[in-house]
Design a protein around this motif. Structure first.
Motif, PDB file in Angstrom:
ATOM      1  N   SER A 130     103.136  86.356  13.706  1.00 25.07           N
ATOM      2  CA  SER A 130     102.817  85.194  14.533  1.00 25.07           C
ATOM      3  C   SER A 130     102.456  85.660  15.933  1.00 25.07           C
ATOM      4  CB  SER A 130     104.017  84.250  14.601  1.00 25.07           C
ATOM      5  OG  SER A 130     104.250  83.682  13.333  1.00 25.07           O
ATOM      6  N   LEU A 132     101.358  84.287  19.899  1.00 24.87           N
ATOM      7  CA  LEU A 132     101.130  83.283  20.934  1.00 24.87           C
ATOM      8  C   LEU A 132     100.334  83.970  22.023  1.00 24.87           C
ATOM      9  CD1 LEU A 132     101.524  80.597  22.458  1.00 24.87           C
ATOM     10  CD2 LEU A 132     103.683  81.551  23.329  1.00 24.87           C
ATOM     11  N   SER A 161      96.242  80.692  10.873  1.00 24.54           N
ATOM     12  CA  SER A 161      97.201  79.628  11.194  1.00 24.54           C
ATOM     13  C   SER A 161      98.418  80.149  11.957  1.00 24.54           C
ATOM     14  CB  SER A 161      97.654  78.906   9.919  1.00 24.54           C
ATOM     15  OG  SER A 161      98.300  79.831   9.048  1.00 24.54           O
ATOM     16  N   THR A 164      98.302  81.187  17.817  1.00 23.47           N
ATOM     17  CA  THR A 164      98.268  80.030  18.718  1.00 23.47           C
ATOM     18  C   THR A 164      97.703  80.462  20.059  1.00 23.47           C
ATOM     19  OG1 THR A 164     100.248  79.121  17.637  1.00 23.47           O
ATOM     20  CG2 THR A 164      99.686  78.241  19.817  1.00 23.47           C
ATOM     21  N   LYS A 166      97.027  79.057  23.876  1.00 22.93           N
ATOM     22  CA  LYS A 166      97.317  78.006  24.849  1.00 22.93           C
ATOM     23  C   LYS A 166      96.684  78.374  26.178  1.00 22.93           C
ATOM     24  CE  LYS A 166     101.419  76.104  22.854  1.00 22.93           C
ATOM     25  NZ  LYS A 166     101.982  74.825  23.153  1.00 22.93           N
TER      26      LYS A 166
END
Length: 196
Positions: A130, A132, A161, A164, A166
């Motif tokens: 994962s 970010l 998926s 992420t 931001k």
């Protein structure tokens, strides 16, 4: 960084408030040290997580007219097509791996270690990792388009998926409280407490 590079001091550590069952290794940006990021991590700490903020060795950086400053490797240019310091990048990766290996020896499983950084890009062979990625919309040093290109590259290499991206309105090449809270939530999601 971890004993094998004598030009960099030992990392700044924010210890877990209770028994450490997870760790975050957070790399600072060019010209910085781990001290400020350790302070930032202390502000968002999770009780069972140990935060490790290493310091890059001081070296001449081509991008900055060969001025000596803390840098993980030499940076030739910010142009996406610029030559890269492959040997320096490999050396930095080995130093980070040594930090991870040390935490594993300390009893923290590798899947409970998060690697992060300011103005960094992490690539992994683990497709399920994962990520970010945060970026200031007003960053004059690393324009937003570079962040957008990086996230697209990450999505092509990893499970899309799990990536992420931001952005933060008005944020320059720095951090903001909203971003730090997003980082805290990401860490808590990746490294939940272990129920004993």
């Amino acid at each position: 960084m971890c004993g094998n590079n004598m030009s960099a001091p030992l990392p700044t550590i924010v210890p877990a408030a209770c028994k450490a069952t997870a760790a975050v290794i957070f790399l600072h940006g060019l010209g910085d040290t781990g001290h400020g990021w350790a302070q930032a991590m202390a502000g968002i700490r999770t009780p069972h997580v140990k935060y490790i903020c290493p310091h890059a060795p001081v070296m001449p950086v081509t991008l900055n007219m060969n001025m000596a400053m803390p840098s993980w490797f030499d940076i030739i240019s910010l142009n996406p097509n610029a030559q890269e310091d492959e040997s320096g990048i490999k050396r930095a990766a080995e130093n980070v791996k040594a930090l991870i290996d040390q935490e594993v020896k300390n009893g923290i499983p590798s899947h409970r270690i998060v690697l992060g950084g300011f103005s960094q890009s992490v690539i992994s062979k683990n497709k399920d990792i994962s990520v970010l990625q945060c970026h200031g919309e007003a960053d004059p040093l690393v324009p937003l388009i570079f962040g957008q290109l990086t996230v697209e590259k990450l999505k092509s290499m990893l499970k899309p998926s799990n990536v992420t991206f931001k952005t933060y309105s008005g944020m320059t090449h720095s951090a903001c409280p909203e971003e730090m809270m997003d980082i805290k939530q990401f860490i808590e999601k990746q490294l939940p407490p272990i129920n004993s």
